[in-house]
Every structure is written in C-alpha cells, then in structure tokens.
Design a protein around this motif. Structure first.
Motif, PDB file in Angstrom:
ATOM      1  N   ILE A   1       6.163  16.597  -1.642  1.00  0.00           N
ATOM      2  CA  ILE A   1       4.777  16.880  -2.358  1.00  0.00           C
ATOM      3  C   ILE A   1       4.388  18.505  -0.937  1.00  0.00           C
TER       4      ILE A   1
ATOM      5  N   MET B   1       0.966  -1.076  -0.094  1.00  0.00           N
ATOM      6  CA  MET B   1      -0.179   0.177   0.234  1.00  0.00           C
ATOM      7  C   MET B   1       0.896   1.676  -0.090  1.00  0.00           C
ATOM      8  N   PRO B   2       1.045   1.991  -1.063  1.00  0.00           N
ATOM      9  CA  PRO B   2       1.537   3.235  -0.731  1.00  0.00           C
ATOM     10  C   PRO B   2       1.852   4.657   0.043  1.00  0.00           C
ATOM     11  N   GLY B   3       1.987   4.427   0.834  1.00  0.00           N
ATOM     12  CA  GLY B   3       2.026   5.986   1.114  1.00  0.00           C
ATOM     13  C   GLY B   3       2.974   7.298   0.530  1.00  0.00           C
ATOM     14  N   VAL B   4       3.075   8.302   1.704  1.00  0.00           N
ATOM     15  CA  VAL B   4       3.697   9.374   1.082  1.00  0.00           C
ATOM     16  C   VAL B   4       4.822   9.399   0.974  1.00  0.00           C
TER      17      VAL B   4
ATOM     18  N   GLU C   1      -0.887   6.348  -8.620  1.00  0.00           N
ATOM     19  CA  GLU C   1      -1.281   5.437  -7.759  1.00  0.00           C
ATOM     20  C   GLU C   1      -0.816   5.984  -6.217  1.00  0.00           C
ATOM     21  N   LEU C   2      -0.330   6.926  -5.717  1.00  0.00           N
ATOM     22  CA  LEU C   2      -0.964   7.603  -4.735  1.00  0.00           C
ATOM     23  C   LEU C   2      -2.268   7.324  -3.651  1.00  0.00           C
ATOM     24  N   VAL C   3      -2.942   8.113  -4.619  1.00  0.00           N
ATOM     25  CA  VAL C   3      -4.238   8.149  -4.674  1.00  0.00           C
ATOM     26  C   VAL C   3      -5.496   7.198  -4.844  1.00  0.00           C
ATOM     27  N   ALA C   4      -5.091   6.563  -5.702  1.00  0.00           N
ATOM     28  CA  ALA C   4      -5.509   5.251  -6.357  1.00  0.00           C
ATOM     29  C   ALA C   4      -6.027   4.376  -5.385  1.00  0.00           C
ATOM     30  N   THR C   5      -7.131   3.888  -5.797  1.00  0.00           N
ATOM     31  CA  THR C   5      -7.584   2.735  -4.621  1.00  0.00           C
ATOM     32  C   THR C   5      -7.388   1.530  -5.457  1.00  0.00           C
TER      33      THR C   5
END
Lengths: 126, 347
Positions: free
Chosen positions: A22, A1-4, A122-126
């Motif tokens: 960011i 699960m990619p985080g910041v 990817e950062l915000v995709a489900t």
C-alpha cells in the motif's frame, strides 16, 4: 475485521501474486509491504508507483470522458508480469494506492482486478 | 535522559528505539521555524506521533466528516484514561481496522516529518509516557527516520525555499498565466489562504496532511501562484527598521529569485504616518496610482497597497516617523497630504 496486514495477505492470495504493498502516492512511500518487489526494493517500487499515479491524476486527461469521472486502476503490463494499481478511497484525507505485482504466466488480469477492487473496498468499508 | 537538552531528534529516536524503550520523545519547536512535536514509542517501536503542523487522527476523522465530533469526543473521554481510544472506536464499530490503521500510519509519518525535521532542537525523552490512542500500529523507528529525511529532499526538489513551509500564505492577486490547472488540494489552499494563515493553520483547518499541504504550497510557489517569502539575511536585517510595503504590481517578477529587499529598491508605497485616532479605523487612503513608467509596473492595474505588518513595538524608519503629529487634521490637510505623498511617489 480486515486490517492492512490482512488486506495484503489476501492480495498475495490472488493467483500469480508475487508482491503487494500500500503506497502513499504523494510521497511515494510504502506504508505497508509484503512479498517481493521489482528489483527487491519496495521503496524504489513505491516511488515509481507514485510517479505513475501522479502522472495519471495531475492531468485530467484520463478522467475527462464522463462528468465526475474518477481514476480507479492503473495497469502496466510487461513481458514478464502485470503491475496493478488500485486507488484506495478513504473518507479522511489520504492518498493511497494498493499495488499488486503478478507473474505473467500464473496471473489472470481480470481476476486480479476484480479481487483488488473488493480488497480496496473492504479495507475501508464499515 | 529526562532533562531537556539540545540534540538531533532523529538521533535520539534511533537511540531510544535501539534500547527498546517505552515513552514519548518530545521535541520543542520555535515560532517561525520548526514546529516541533512528539513521537511515542512502545517497546522501541513507534506507535504514534503528533505535531502542531499536522492534523492528528481526531482532526483527520472529524474534519472529513468520517466521524461526528460527538462520537470522537465520546471515545476520547471514555478511552483516554486506559489509552484505548483506538480500540474503543473499533469495538463500537465506528471505524474498520483498515481505516484506523491507515489513518494512524498516515498521521505518524506526517507528524514525524515535522517533529524530527530539525537538525538540532530541544528534545526530551519521557520514559513510560503513553498515548491515549493506544497501540494501533507499530512502525520501525529507522523507517520513520529515513522517511522524514527523504521527505525534506522531496520538497527541495519541487521548489527549494523552506520559508514557504512556515510563513503565512498569500495568494498572488493575479495569476501569471491565462489558464491554470489546480488539484483539489491546491484549490482549497488558495481559497483559504488569506495572508494570515500559516501552512500549519491551513492543514489543521482543512484536515489535510501537513506534509501534503506544504508539498502543494511549494508547487504553488513554483507556479507563481502564491507569494514567495524572501530569504532574510541576518547581516543586513536590522530589527529596528521596518520594511515598507510595496505596491502589489511591483512584486518581484515570478521566476526571479531576488536577494534581500532593501529600502531603496523598487517603487515604494507612501506611508501616511499622521492619522487621528478616529482615522485609524478607516481603510488605507486611496492613493492615486503612481504611474512611473517603470517597466515592472507598466501594464499592471493599480491595486491598493497592502499595509506593512510591523512587529509590535517596532519603530518606523526615522525619515517617516520623525515629523511631529498634526494637531488639527482638517479634511483639506488630509487631502493635501495625500497629494503630497502621491507626488513623492512620482519622484
């Protein structure tokens, strides 16, 4: 699960990357940073980044060619490097941009742009 | 440390963070001024912040439609007792780690600006208090403090009037320019501003960050698109005296900062004080346009006057309130009164 953090690590894996962050472009604040920053100052770099994004978004000059056009990236080239800005589109209210600083000799603009496109998605995709 | 005391919230945050404490720093607000809020620490690092002036993670996620209200409520119900609402949303696949982190980071800096903004407020540190969200991100307290201070400077660079941040927002009836360009947020704010909602109300209603909201409001004020709340002077401000409404066309010209508006300044809208109980529900009397030839009113179209908002229990000025109420206000008398008040305005 990619985080910041993961996203920034991946950004640093782009060939030639020397720094990434960011940035909240309403306030010019670096929400997360890694690696180097121009003049070793992430906060000053973020403030400058925000000015650039504001300049591009506040006037509709650059997005008027097609209806519903959206700003995607801003690319600044200097003699020594590339500065890439990719807008991060979240569903909830935020104004964020992914910033990567590339070394001119080792960096490849096209490759970096494609990688950043994937990372920001990817950062915000489900 | 636990009893409430008046101090600089930012300094107390630095202190408890330096002691690597866990708990909540609760900052009291006062109406019309600083909204207050709370900053949650875990082991000296900021893990969450909230304020009435800034939408929390739940409002941001649900008002944007990212999460259904039901989904959010279910996570809140299930996760609150163990302080793991954030973890639960990730485990159930409702959000990605990146989304949640970015949302929480945004909410922390946004709320911290309001909670830590005042130089002196009643603050209290509650050791051991946790937050239902749990630890999603950890932010350095010094960075939060620094950023809060920087944000207030940013606002003053746009338009230095702090009253805009808390006063109800009233759009000007007519734009000062023929053509204006608005950002999406500015448009939303103007559409939803009704002269009653404060910036905090608008931020909560729209699910927009509180700081971004007041930032755009200051820009709108600088552009002359919303009315600028006048600075109140504590010396000449008589609480018993009510400010009379002005006709809309006579509002202070854009770009001119005016001192305190006193009663004898500018053309006033006549106030009809004698109305029967049934007449109270009626719309304000359509007073004819008092064309005075005044350069300020010249060329503006007459719009019905806004009624003065009076504090409950506040008295009307003596010269207006002193006359005895009318016993039988017939239709003719009402008409005569209107003519009289209109004539008065022409003097």
């Amino acid at each position: 699960m990619p985080g910041v953090e993961h996203c920034l690590q991946e950004a640093m894996a782009i060939p030639g990357a020397v720094g990434a962050s960011i940035v909240d472009y309403t306030t010019g604040f670096p929400v997360a940073t890694t690696g180097a920053a121009p003049n070793s100052d992430h906060e000053a770099a973020a403030a400058g980044t925000a000015d650039v994004v504001q300049a591009a978004t506040s006037r509709s000059l650059f997005v008027s060619a097609v209806p519903h056009d959206l700003l995607e990236d801003l690319i600044i080239t200097t003699a020594g490097g590339y500065h890439l800005l990719r807008l991060v589109q979240t569903d909830f209210d935020s104004r964020l941009v992914l910033y990567v600083w590339l070394d001119r000799i080792h960096g490849n603009l096209a490759v970096a742009r494609r990688r950043m496109q994937t990372l920001a998605a990817e950062l915000v995709a489900t | 440390m636990s009893p409430t005391k008046t101090a600089a919230p930012g300094r107390l945050l630095t202190q408890v963070a330096g002691e690597r404490q866990t708990g909540a720093l609760v900052v009291g607000g006062h109406p019309g001024g600083s909204p207050g809020g709370a900053v949650y620490l875990h082991d000296g690092a900021v893990i969450y912040a909230e304020s009435p002036a800034s939408p929390g993670v739940g409002e941001l996620l649900t008002s944007s439609g990212r999460l259904a209200a039901r989904t959010w409520q279910a996570a809140l119900d299930a996760g609150s007792p163990q302080s793991r609402v954030g973890r639960l949303l990730l485990d159930q696949g409702h959000l990605t780690q990146g989304e949640l982190e970015l949302c929480v980071l945004g909410a922390i800096y946004d709320a911290a600006y309001f909670a830590l903004g005042s130089a002196s407020a009643p603050v209290e540190f509650r050791p051991g208090a946790g937050h239902w969200l749990g630890t999603v991100v950890r932010v350095d307290a010094a960075a939060v403090n620094r950023e809060s201070r920087r944000r207030s400077r940013l606002l003053d660079e746009i338009f230095p009037n702090a009253l805009i941040d808390s006063a109800p927002v009233t759009p000007v009836p007519r734009a000062p320019l023929e053509r204006i360009t608005l950002t999406a947020l500015q448009w939303e704010l103007l559409v939803h501003a009704d002269g009653q909602r404060t910036p905090a109300d608008l931020a909560q209603l729209l699910g927009r960050a509180g700081f971004a909201t007041i930032q755009e409001l200051r820009r709108l004020a600088a552009l002359g698109l919303i009315e600028r709340p006048a600075e109140r002077d504590p010396k000449t401000d008589d609480p018993d005296l009510v400010r009379l409404p002005r006709a809309r066309g006579t509002a202070p010209a854009a770009g001119v900062t005016r001192p305190v508006v006193t009663l004898d300044e500018g053309p006033m809208v006549p106030v009809v004080t004698h109305r029967t109980a049934t007449a109270v529900e009626d719309p304000p009397p359509a007073t004819p346009a008092p064309y005075t030839g005044d350069p300020v009113t010249n060329g503006t179209v007459y719009r019905p006057p806004r009624l003065a908002r009076r504090k409950p229990g506040a008295k009307l000025p003596k010269d207006l309130a002193g006359e005895p109420p009318m016993d039988v206000p017939g239709a003719d008398e009402v008409l005569l009164k209107r003519i009289r008040t209109a004539l008065r305005a022409l003097r």
